[in-house]
Motif scaffolding. Structure first.
Motif, PDB file in Angstrom:
ATOM      1  N   ALA A 181       1.001  -1.284   0.034  1.00  0.00           N
ATOM      2  CA  ALA A 181      -0.056   0.034   0.136  1.00  0.00           C
ATOM      3  C   ALA A 181       0.838   1.359   0.068  1.00  0.00           C
ATOM      4  CB  ALA A 181      -0.779   0.040   1.174  1.00  0.00           C
ATOM      5  N   ASN A 182       0.539   2.336  -0.632  1.00  0.00           N
ATOM      6  CA  ASN A 182       1.227   3.689  -0.626  1.00  0.00           C
ATOM      7  C   ASN A 182       0.614   4.610   0.418  1.00  0.00           C
ATOM      8  OD1 ASN A 182       2.754   2.719  -2.849  1.00  0.00           O
ATOM      9  ND2 ASN A 182       1.057   3.150  -4.199  1.00  0.00           N
ATOM     10  N   PHE A 183       1.525   4.919   1.174  1.00  0.00           N
ATOM     11  CA  PHE A 183       1.085   5.947   2.212  1.00  0.00           C
ATOM     12  C   PHE A 183       1.814   7.238   1.860  1.00  0.00           C
ATOM     13  CE2 PHE A 183       0.691   1.892   4.286  1.00  0.00           C
ATOM     14  CZ  PHE A 183      -0.584   2.149   5.201  1.00  0.00           C
ATOM     15  N   SER A 184       0.957   8.446   2.078  1.00  0.00           N
ATOM     16  CA  SER A 184       1.410   9.677   1.920  1.00  0.00           C
ATOM     17  C   SER A 184       0.790  10.618   2.980  1.00  0.00           C
ATOM     18  CB  SER A 184       1.265  10.061   0.470  1.00  0.00           C
ATOM     19  OG  SER A 184      -0.180   9.971   0.347  1.00  0.00           O
ATOM     20  N   CYS A 185       1.136  11.793   2.695  1.00  0.00           N
ATOM     21  CA  CYS A 185       0.807  12.900   3.613  1.00  0.00           C
ATOM     22  C   CYS A 185       0.213  14.192   2.565  1.00  0.00           C
ATOM     23  CB  CYS A 185       1.240  13.261   4.842  1.00  0.00           C
ATOM     24  SG  CYS A 185       2.636  14.028   4.819  1.00  0.00           S
ATOM     25  N   ARG A 186      -0.505  14.960   3.010  1.00  0.00           N
ATOM     26  CA  ARG A 186      -0.944  15.920   2.293  1.00  0.00           C
ATOM     27  C   ARG A 186      -1.307  17.249   3.302  1.00  0.00           C
ATOM     28  NH1 ARG A 186      -6.202  14.103  -0.706  1.00  0.00           N
ATOM     29  NH2 ARG A 186      -7.049  14.644   1.062  1.00  0.00           N
ATOM     30  N   THR A 187      -0.989  18.407   2.682  1.00  0.00           N
ATOM     31  CA  THR A 187      -1.506  19.675   3.577  1.00  0.00           C
ATOM     32  C   THR A 187      -2.656  20.316   2.755  1.00  0.00           C
ATOM     33  OG1 THR A 187       0.198  20.823   2.489  1.00  0.00           O
ATOM     34  CG2 THR A 187       0.867  19.932   4.439  1.00  0.00           C
ATOM     35  N   GLU A 188      -3.403  20.792   3.300  1.00  0.00           N
ATOM     36  CA  GLU A 188      -4.543  21.517   2.883  1.00  0.00           C
ATOM     37  C   GLU A 188      -4.539  22.946   3.561  1.00  0.00           C
ATOM     38  OE1 GLU A 188      -7.595  17.752   1.912  1.00  0.00           O
ATOM     39  OE2 GLU A 188      -8.178  19.373   3.360  1.00  0.00           O
ATOM     40  N   LEU A 189      -4.108  24.074   2.798  1.00  0.00           N
ATOM     41  CA  LEU A 189      -4.334  25.233   3.307  1.00  0.00           C
ATOM     42  C   LEU A 189      -5.835  25.870   2.617  1.00  0.00           C
ATOM     43  CD1 LEU A 189      -2.881  27.886   4.430  1.00  0.00           C
ATOM     44  CD2 LEU A 189      -2.035  28.163   2.105  1.00  0.00           C
TER      45      LEU A 189
END
Ligand code: NAG
Ligand code: NAG
Ligand code: NAG
Ligand code: NAG
Ligand code: NAG
Ligand code: NAG
Ligand code: NAG
Ligand code: NAG
Ligand code: NAG
Ligand code: NAG
Ligand code: NAG
Ligand code: NAG
Length: 534
Positions: A181-189
């Motif tokens: 599985a691919n894990f990632s993180c994302r910022t939301e402004l």
């Protein structure tokens, strides 16, 4: 300086500049920003406007770069450029000699400079918690910045970005379905409430590999004892492995690496190897199977004894011996092997066993057996060999089985019984002396007066000749003593016998006993009566 601090100091500045009567101003001055929120480094338009009918000197108090972009009777507009931080802006002007002021705040936003998911362990055990960590550097305003941790597109956690760099974490219980599985993180402004957009930045994805390895060791199947030079197979099996196809198997005998064929079916991995034990490996060895999956491994170990068991070699000094010559039978075997030759044991392990004999005809066909035993690791191992001796002898006519004086009545049926033996098989023939007429041997025939005489019975083989003289005395029958009825009976009997003989025919049988050979001519069962030899 923080926006709040900036605002406070600017206000203080304005208060001190103002003459005391200005507080109760009648008209206000507004600092209007058509777009109060914008990207850092961008430009902002400020419209200072008032309801004062005759305002004077409408200006913008700021340390930022400004440029007038238009003015009217009751307004003046300015463009501020290269705004890199949140700023308080202040419009000022005069109405009827009274100073008016108005302020507003510019908010700049900034996308994060770095959004990064911390490296994942190369292999994550199934059933253990995995902590995902995301670091976010930069990004403003923080109040509108959140960090989302993701598994593929699935949101695992959402939290505000706190501190700089900000760290967001999430814990997941690793399962088999998290493998690859691919894990990632994302910022939301999220600046949508301020009339701007939603700005997202994502980290590079990281792929997780999960594995499961049971606590039990593999099942190793090997022989306990192994003879040098023999090919053996080893198998090593372990189940409940995930992902089975990724398992690495190492098999080694002592320090010799074996090259196993590895197969996986479902959750089971089987490694098999074949190898040949070499002489250098003789002794106690261990065989090791090591299965590695992910960051862990399981090992099984078995003891094995490699031994050499040479022989027995059974030798005859000559395989075809002439009668009366000496023959030596020798049995040898390797170190530590105890041999017994025909019941005669060797003096000590590793020593040969020997038998010497003078070849007799009874030894023809005799089998010599050599038993060899070796004790390996408490176990007795056996091997044996046998060899057959051939003795060349003869030819010999057995006088007891070849009557030398026969007295028979004429016109009766008889068999000339005579046997010869030898190796090689002799040929036996009987001839009448002088005339050299041949008489059948071992076959019934009707005796007539002219059979009377002396016969030479001769057995011939490549080893020579043996002759026995047989005298046949045929006597005429007394016709007066025979009644007509007797003649009829005899004739009937003869016819019956002849018929029986025709059906059965002469049979030649070879009989081998005690290693010796006999050549015998045996007839069909003879009719009972008085036709026996005289
Ligand atoms: C500034 O505001 C006044 C009054 O609200 C308006 O009439 C004028 O057009 C504005 N100027 C600009 C450049 O927006
Ligand atoms: C964030 O996203 C913007 C576009 O959405 C992009 O231009 C920028 O380079 C990104 N920043 C990082 C640190 O990835
Ligand atoms: C994993 O973490 C959760 C809390 O996040 C905890 O309840 C659970 O016991 C942990 N499990 C293991 C196997 O450590
Ligand atoms: C952004 O931050 C401002 C100031 O704290 C707040 O009023 C606003 O609701 C926030 N917007 C969002 C979408 O969080
Ligand atoms: C994860 O990403 C890799 C390439 O970046 C892709 O090949 C793979 O299919 C992805 N895995 C899943 C489960 O989407
Ligand atoms: C099994 O093999 C792996 C890889 O070669 C090695 O790292 C590990 O130490 C071995 N395990 C044992 C118990 O020998
Ligand atoms: C192998 O032999 C050693 C001693 O030589 C012994 O300690 C060990 O227990 C044995 N292992 C097995 C699996 O029999
Ligand atoms: C066995 O006999 C043969 C001759 O028949 C001889 O060449 C050989 O060396 C012998 N072997 C042993 C082990 O005695
Ligand atoms: C021994 O004799 C047999 C026949 O009895 C023959 O076939 C064989 O060749 C002989 N062997 C030797 C070594 O002379
Ligand atoms: C050889 O050993 C077997 C058993 O292993 C035994 O039955 C046989 O009698 C032995 N033969 C001789 C000649 O010692
Ligand atoms: C073989 O015969 C010789 C003389 O004929 C005799 O000296 C010898 O002892 C005999 N050997 C055996 C083993 O019987
Ligand atoms: C000799 O060994 C064979 C197997 O190699 C076995 O079948 C036979 O019974 C053995 N004979 C004796 C006498 O031990």
């Amino acid at each position: 300086m923080s926006p709040a601090g900036l605002l406070l100091s600017s206000l203080l500045l304005v208060c001190c500049l103002l003459p005391p009567g200005a507080q109760g101003q009648e008209f206000s001055l507004r600092a209007e920003l058509p777009r109060p929120v914008g990207p850092a480094g961008g430009s902002f338009v400020v419209n200072c406007s008032t309801d004062c009918p005759n305002p004077r000197v409408i200006t913008l108090e700021t340390s930022l770069l400004k440029k007038p972009v238009g003015s009217g009777l009751r307004w003046a507009a300015f463009e501020l450029s290269d705004v890199t931080s949140d700023s308080l802006i202040l419009c000022s002007g005069f109405c009827n000699g009274i100073q008016m002021t108005g302020s507003s705040v510019i908010t700049v936003y900034r996308l994060p400079e770095r959004v990064e998911l911390a490296p994942l362990p190369p292999w994550q055990p199934v059933g253990e918690n995995l902590t995902l960590r995301c670091q976010v550097a930069g990004g403003a305003p923080r109040a509108n910045l959140s960090v989302v941790l993701l598994r593929g597109e699935q949101e695992l956690s959402r939290q505000p970005a706190v501190g700089d760099p900000a760290e967001a974490t999430a814990t997941v219980l690793a399962g088999r379905d998290d493998h690859l599985a691919n894990f990632s993180c994302r910022t939301e402004l999220d600046l949508r409430s301020q009339g701007e957009g939603l700005f997202q930045n994502s980290s590079a994805p990281r792929q997780l590999r999960t594995f499961a390895l049971p606590m039990t060791p593999p099942h190793l199947v090997v022989p306990r004892l192994l003879e040098v030079g023999t090919t053996f197979s080893v198998s090593c099996t372990l189940d409940r492995l995930f992902p089975a196809s990724e398992a690495q198997v190492q098999l080694a005998l002592g320090n010799q690496k074996l090259n196993p064929a590895v197969e996986s079916h479902g959750d089971t991995v089987t490694a098999t190897a074949t190898a040949t034990a070499s002489a250098e490996q003789e002794g106690a060895r261990d065989i090791v199977c090591n299965m590695t999956l992910g960051s862990d491994s399981r090992e099984a170990r078995e003891n094995l004894t490699v031994y050499s068991f040479w022989g027995p070699i059974l030798n005859l000094s000559k395989s075809n011996a002439s009668e009366g010559t000496e023959v030596t039978v020798t049995c040898v075997a390797g170190a530590g092997v105890h041999v017994t030759l025909d019941g005669v044991p060797a003096a000590a392990p590793g020593q040969p066993a020997q038998i010497q004999l003078n070849a007799t005809e009874r030894d023809d066909g005799r089998n010599f057996v050599c038993n060899a035993t070796l004790e390996v690791d408490g176990e007795i191992l056996h091997k044996n060999r046998s060899v057959q001796l051939r003795v060349l002898y003869g030819p010999k006519i057995d006088q007891a089985k070849c009557p030398q004086h026969l007295t028979w009545k004429a016109r009766t049926t008889h068999i000339l019984e005579c046997q010869a033996r030898g190796n090689p098989d002799p040929q036996l023939h009987c001839f009448k002396e002088v005339s050299w007429t041949k008489v059948p041997v071992g076959v019934p025939f009707t005796v007539t007066l002219n059979y009377s005489g002396t016969y030479s019975c001769r057995a011939v083989s490549s080893r020579g000749t043996h002759t026995v003289t047989v005298v046949m005395d045929v006597q005429d029958r007394n016709p007066h003593a025979v009644t007509v009825a007797m003649v009829v009976l005899t004739t009937l009997g003869f016819v019956t016998t002849a018929a029986a003989l025709v059906f059965a025919g002469p049979r030649r049988r070879r009989v081998s006993q005690d290693g010796g050979r006999r050549v015998r001519y045996s007839p069909a069962p003879a009719e009972p009566g008085d036709w026996g030899r005289g």
